[in-house]
Design an enzyme around this catalytic site. Structure first.
Site, mmCIF file in Angstrom:
data_model
loop_
_atom_site.group_PDB
_atom_site.id
_atom_site.type_symbol
_atom_site.label_atom_id
_atom_site.label_comp_id
_atom_site.label_asym_id
_atom_site.label_seq_id
_atom_site.Cartn_x
_atom_site.Cartn_y
_atom_site.Cartn_z
ATOM 1 N N ASN A 65 0.870 -1.176 0.000
ATOM 2 C CA ASN A 65 0.000 0.000 0.000
ATOM 3 C C ASN A 65 0.906 1.225 0.000
ATOM 4 O O ASN A 65 1.480 1.577 1.027
ATOM 5 C CB ASN A 65 -0.888 -0.051 1.255
ATOM 6 C CG ASN A 65 -1.725 1.206 1.428
ATOM 7 O OD1 ASN A 65 -1.782 2.042 0.534
ATOM 8 N ND2 ASN A 65 -2.366 1.324 2.581
ATOM 9 N N LYS A 100 0.172 4.278 -0.340
ATOM 10 C CA LYS A 100 -0.473 5.463 0.244
ATOM 11 C C LYS A 100 -0.225 6.702 -0.631
ATOM 12 O O LYS A 100 -0.119 6.582 -1.835
ATOM 13 C CB LYS A 100 -0.004 5.657 1.690
ATOM 14 C CG LYS A 100 -0.205 4.368 2.509
ATOM 15 C CD LYS A 100 -0.057 4.575 3.984
ATOM 16 C CE LYS A 100 -0.244 3.229 4.688
ATOM 17 N NZ LYS A 100 -0.201 3.334 6.133
ATOM 18 N N HIS A 107 -9.548 1.095 4.786
ATOM 19 C CA HIS A 107 -8.264 1.283 5.466
ATOM 20 C C HIS A 107 -8.452 2.214 6.675
ATOM 21 O O HIS A 107 -9.265 3.146 6.623
ATOM 22 C CB HIS A 107 -7.229 1.875 4.505
ATOM 23 C CG HIS A 107 -5.851 1.871 5.093
ATOM 24 N ND1 HIS A 107 -5.435 2.856 5.946
ATOM 25 C CD2 HIS A 107 -4.848 0.983 4.998
ATOM 26 C CE1 HIS A 107 -4.196 2.564 6.344
ATOM 27 N NE2 HIS A 107 -3.821 1.437 5.777
ATOM 28 N N GLU A 153 -6.854 4.632 7.763
ATOM 29 C CA GLU A 153 -6.691 6.063 7.497
ATOM 30 C C GLU A 153 -7.957 6.652 6.882
ATOM 31 O O GLU A 153 -8.270 7.827 7.091
ATOM 32 C CB GLU A 153 -5.453 6.289 6.609
ATOM 33 C CG GLU A 153 -4.172 6.131 7.427
ATOM 34 C CD GLU A 153 -3.026 5.458 6.714
ATOM 35 O OE1 GLU A 153 -2.977 5.483 5.475
ATOM 36 O OE2 GLU A 153 -2.160 4.882 7.414
ATOM 37 N N GLU A 173 -5.409 -4.937 10.632
ATOM 38 C CA GLU A 173 -4.406 -3.894 10.813
ATOM 39 C C GLU A 173 -4.692 -3.115 12.089
ATOM 40 O O GLU A 173 -5.475 -2.146 12.067
ATOM 41 C CB GLU A 173 -4.428 -2.931 9.618
ATOM 42 C CG GLU A 173 -4.137 -3.596 8.286
ATOM 43 C CD GLU A 173 -3.565 -2.596 7.282
ATOM 44 O OE1 GLU A 173 -2.459 -2.839 6.802
ATOM 45 O OE2 GLU A 173 -4.198 -1.568 7.021
ATOM 46 N N GLY A 190 2.375 2.342 10.715
ATOM 47 C CA GLY A 190 3.319 3.444 10.538
ATOM 48 C C GLY A 190 4.002 3.875 11.819
ATOM 49 O O GLY A 190 4.611 4.941 11.881
ATOM 50 N N SER A 232 3.339 -2.075 10.278
ATOM 51 C CA SER A 232 4.786 -2.121 10.451
ATOM 52 C C SER A 232 5.403 -3.478 10.120
ATOM 53 O O SER A 232 6.315 -3.936 10.817
ATOM 54 C CB SER A 232 5.165 -1.682 11.873
ATOM 55 O OG SER A 232 4.726 -0.350 12.112
HETATM 56 P P1 PGA Z 1 2.750 0.317 7.628
HETATM 57 O O1 PGA Z 1 1.297 0.483 6.958
HETATM 58 O O2 PGA Z 1 3.332 -0.974 7.062
HETATM 59 O O3 PGA Z 1 3.519 1.530 7.196
HETATM 60 O O4 PGA Z 1 2.554 0.230 9.091
HETATM 61 C C1 PGA Z 1 0.439 -0.617 6.771
HETATM 62 C C2 PGA Z 1 -0.877 -0.159 6.188
HETATM 63 O O5 PGA Z 1 -1.350 0.906 6.583
HETATM 64 O O6 PGA Z 1 -1.462 -0.841 5.311
#
Ligand code: PGA
Length: 262
Positions: free
Chosen positions: A10, A12, A96, A98, A174, A180, A220
């Protein structure tokens, strides 16, 4: 029942047209022929066609990070499922964290997106996950159960060509506190939730579908923790954010999956 691992990146809201193309080309070079695991990248929507070109005939599939659930019309700024299929997408990320927590998407909207994606031939990657205060308050399972149940409301078990929901849908667990932040859920913490999601799918559908459905972990995931997570029985892949922006890191995560698949 052995489920093929599925590793998706992803990207983003990152990169540029040139850097998207370079990253895709580097991934084709590193893992473009990998058949033991399924792989996909989800670039920003304005780079979907650029990335699709760079992926060429490799085995890496294309996914979008979002879509809208109507067919067409006055939805300024939105992109339909049909348009995503038109530019070569196989997958679309729905719900997601976010989008849930920064943009404010509700389960009702996410449910409509999942339904639309499935009816238009796109394979949704449905993200669910609890906030830190929900985990600390012992509400993790309740939150996940509510999200999965609401987001799959009215979603059927069988599809065209004799396929089932398990062929079409991926759920990504997640935990929001792990996205992140560099703070990964431990393999035990992730496995516990994945097993609970699988049990819930068994209740909502049936045991066969539950046994076949892939559940990715996201939050992460890095080259140094991927193998331990992917080795757990109910963790069937990873949705990778930060580490998917570096070809060697994403490739290393894919290779960790390949080794476990041998
Ligand atoms: P990250 O993001 O690996 O940077 O923690 C995962 C995601 O949001 O799909």
């Amino acid at each position: 029942m052995s489920r093929k691992l599925f590793i998706a990146g992803n990207w983003k809201m990152n990169l540029s047209r040139a850097r998207s193309s370079d990253l895709a080309a580097a991934l084709v070079e590193e893992i473009g022929k990998e058949a033991a695991v399924d792989t996909a990248v989800c670039p920003p929507s304005c780079y979907l066609m650029t990335v699709q070109q760079a992926l060429g005939v490799s085995r890496i599939d294309l996914g979008a990070q979002n879509m809208w659930y109507e067919d067409q019309g006055a939805y300024t700024g939105e992109i339909s499922a049909d348009m995503l299929v038109d530019v070569g997408c196989k997958y679309v990320i729905c719900g997601h964290s976010e989008r849930r927590h920064v943009i404010g998407e509700s389960d009702e909207v996410i449910n409509r997106k999942v339904l639309k994606a499935l009816s238009e031939g796109l394979n949704p990657i449905l993200c669910v996950g609890e906030l830190l205060e929900q985990r600390d308050g012992g509400q993790t399972m309740e939150v996940i159960r509510q999200q999965v149940t609401r987001d799959l409301e009215g979603v059927g078990a069988s599809y065209a060509g004799g396929t089932t929901l398990a062929d079409r849908l991926t759920i990504a667990y997640e935990p929001v506190w792990a996205i992140g932040t560099g703070r990964t859920a431990t393999p035990d913490q992730a496995q516990e939730v994945h097993a609970a999601v699988r049990t819930l799918i068994g209740e909502l559908y049936d045991e066969t579908l539950a046994a076949e459905l892939r559940i990715q972990y996201g939050g992460s995931v890095k080259p140094d923790n991927a193998a331990a997570l992917l080795a757990r029985p109910d963790i069937d892949g990873a949705l990778v954010g930060g580490a998917s922006l570096k070809a060697p890191d994403f490739a290393a995560i894919v290779r960790a999956g390949v080794e476990l698949s041998d």
